[in-house]
Design a protein around this motif. Sequence first.
Motif, PDB file in Angstrom:
ATOM      1  N   MET A 189      19.308 -71.095 -11.545  1.00  0.00           N
ATOM      2  CA  MET A 189      19.220 -69.851 -10.800  1.00  0.00           C
ATOM      3  C   MET A 189      18.661 -70.123  -9.407  1.00  0.00           C
ATOM      4  O   MET A 189      17.740 -70.892  -9.248  1.00  0.00           O
ATOM      5  N   ASN A 190      19.221 -69.475  -8.399  1.00  0.00           N
ATOM      6  CA  ASN A 190      18.820 -69.639  -7.008  1.00  0.00           C
ATOM      7  C   ASN A 190      17.752 -68.617  -6.657  1.00  0.00           C
ATOM      8  O   ASN A 190      18.041 -67.459  -6.448  1.00  0.00           O
ATOM      9  N   TYR A 191      16.497 -69.023  -6.606  1.00  0.00           N
ATOM     10  CA  TYR A 191      15.420 -68.098  -6.276  1.00  0.00           C
ATOM     11  C   TYR A 191      15.082 -68.200  -4.804  1.00  0.00           C
ATOM     12  O   TYR A 191      15.529 -69.100  -4.108  1.00  0.00           O
ATOM     13  N   PHE A 192      14.287 -67.275  -4.310  1.00  0.00           N
ATOM     14  CA  PHE A 192      14.043 -67.153  -2.883  1.00  0.00           C
ATOM     15  C   PHE A 192      13.443 -68.394  -2.248  1.00  0.00           C
ATOM     16  O   PHE A 192      13.672 -68.645  -1.078  1.00  0.00           O
ATOM     17  N   GLY A 193      12.704 -69.162  -2.965  1.00  0.00           N
ATOM     18  CA  GLY A 193      12.172 -70.393  -2.399  1.00  0.00           C
ATOM     19  C   GLY A 193      13.274 -71.347  -1.978  1.00  0.00           C
ATOM     20  O   GLY A 193      13.065 -72.233  -1.174  1.00  0.00           O
ATOM     21  N   TYR A 194      14.452 -71.134  -2.499  1.00  0.00           N
ATOM     22  CA  TYR A 194      15.581 -72.015  -2.209  1.00  0.00           C
ATOM     23  C   TYR A 194      16.681 -71.311  -1.427  1.00  0.00           C
ATOM     24  O   TYR A 194      17.704 -71.899  -1.149  1.00  0.00           O
ATOM     25  N   LEU A 195      16.473 -70.073  -1.068  1.00  0.00           N
ATOM     26  CA  LEU A 195      17.486 -69.315  -0.336  1.00  0.00           C
ATOM     27  C   LEU A 195      17.264 -69.530   1.159  1.00  0.00           C
ATOM     28  O   LEU A 195      16.188 -69.228   1.687  1.00  0.00           O
ATOM     29  N   GLU A 196      18.264 -70.035   1.830  1.00  0.00           N
ATOM     30  CA  GLU A 196      18.157 -70.391   3.244  1.00  0.00           C
ATOM     31  C   GLU A 196      17.803 -69.187   4.113  1.00  0.00           C
ATOM     32  O   GLU A 196      18.409 -68.129   4.004  1.00  0.00           O
ATOM     33  N   GLY A 197      16.805 -69.363   4.956  1.00  0.00           N
ATOM     34  CA  GLY A 197      16.483 -68.387   5.985  1.00  0.00           C
ATOM     35  C   GLY A 197      15.500 -67.290   5.625  1.00  0.00           C
ATOM     36  O   GLY A 197      15.177 -66.460   6.465  1.00  0.00           O
ATOM     37  N   VAL A 198      15.011 -67.260   4.392  1.00  0.00           N
ATOM     38  CA  VAL A 198      14.071 -66.201   4.004  1.00  0.00           C
ATOM     39  C   VAL A 198      12.757 -66.397   4.751  1.00  0.00           C
ATOM     40  O   VAL A 198      12.188 -67.469   4.755  1.00  0.00           O
ATOM     41  N   TYR A 199      12.302 -65.326   5.422  1.00  0.00           N
ATOM     42  CA  TYR A 199      11.020 -65.416   6.120  1.00  0.00           C
ATOM     43  C   TYR A 199      10.074 -64.276   5.762  1.00  0.00           C
ATOM     44  O   TYR A 199       8.969 -64.195   6.285  1.00  0.00           O
ATOM     45  N   GLY A 200      10.483 -63.409   4.841  1.00  0.00           N
ATOM     46  CA  GLY A 200       9.585 -62.345   4.406  1.00  0.00           C
ATOM     47  C   GLY A 200      10.057 -61.725   3.103  1.00  0.00           C
ATOM     48  O   GLY A 200      11.254 -61.523   2.902  1.00  0.00           O
ATOM     49  N   VAL A 201       9.097 -61.461   2.220  1.00  0.00           N
ATOM     50  CA  VAL A 201       9.401 -60.857   0.926  1.00  0.00           C
ATOM     51  C   VAL A 201       8.277 -59.892   0.578  1.00  0.00           C
ATOM     52  O   VAL A 201       7.100 -60.203   0.769  1.00  0.00           O
ATOM     53  N   LYS A 202       8.640 -58.705   0.077  1.00  0.00           N
ATOM     54  CA  LYS A 202       7.645 -57.755  -0.428  1.00  0.00           C
ATOM     55  C   LYS A 202       8.178 -57.183  -1.736  1.00  0.00           C
ATOM     56  O   LYS A 202       9.251 -56.597  -1.780  1.00  0.00           O
ATOM     57  N   THR A 203       7.430 -57.394  -2.796  1.00  0.00           N
ATOM     58  CA  THR A 203       7.802 -56.860  -4.098  1.00  0.00           C
ATOM     59  C   THR A 203       7.056 -55.554  -4.335  1.00  0.00           C
ATOM     60  O   THR A 203       6.075 -55.250  -3.659  1.00  0.00           O
ATOM     61  N   GLY A 204       7.539 -54.793  -5.308  1.00  0.00           N
ATOM     62  CA  GLY A 204       6.849 -53.554  -5.635  1.00  0.00           C
ATOM     63  C   GLY A 204       7.322 -52.994  -6.960  1.00  0.00           C
ATOM     64  O   GLY A 204       8.338 -53.411  -7.513  1.00  0.00           O
ATOM     65  N   PHE A 205       6.560 -52.037  -7.461  1.00  0.00           N
ATOM     66  CA  PHE A 205       6.924 -51.344  -8.697  1.00  0.00           C
ATOM     67  C   PHE A 205       6.285 -49.967  -8.684  1.00  0.00           C
ATOM     68  O   PHE A 205       5.108 -49.816  -8.354  1.00  0.00           O
TER      69      PHE A 205
END
Length: 143
Positions: A1-17
């Motif tokens: 599975m391709n998670y964000f640590g391996y997704l090219e160009g990600v510079y910001g992530v915010k999770t929520g629930f």
Amino acid sequence: MNYFGYLEGVYGVKTGFTNGANRCLVTSVKRGDMNVICVVLGADTKKDRTKDSIKLIEYTFSNFQMIDLKFMIEDEFDELVDITKFDIIKGINNELKLDLEKKDITLYPVNKEDIKDVKIEIEIKKELIAPVFNKDILRKNDS
């Protein structure tokens, strides 16, 4: 599975629930000259929200391309200036020196299939009433 640590160009992530929105994820990604902000709401699981975000991000970068409209706009404007004759009512003469208002942002995302259909149209008022001043804006729809 391709998670964000391996997704090219990600510079910001915010999770929520929240109980109303379930699992949410906002991701910002930059590749080349294109920035994408992806928002996923209502996912049942963390895995679903990540998987859906990746699909949306990859779809966007695969199907859209940034185009710089600056040169297309300038070419169309130059052509308009060359062929446009003005009628300046109550004016001394009908000569005007036109200048194009410069915009800082000229990059726009366009579906790759539609790039060939991108056209620039500039409309300008040709009948004016004197006095016409320096820095006047000559939009066709002005009254």
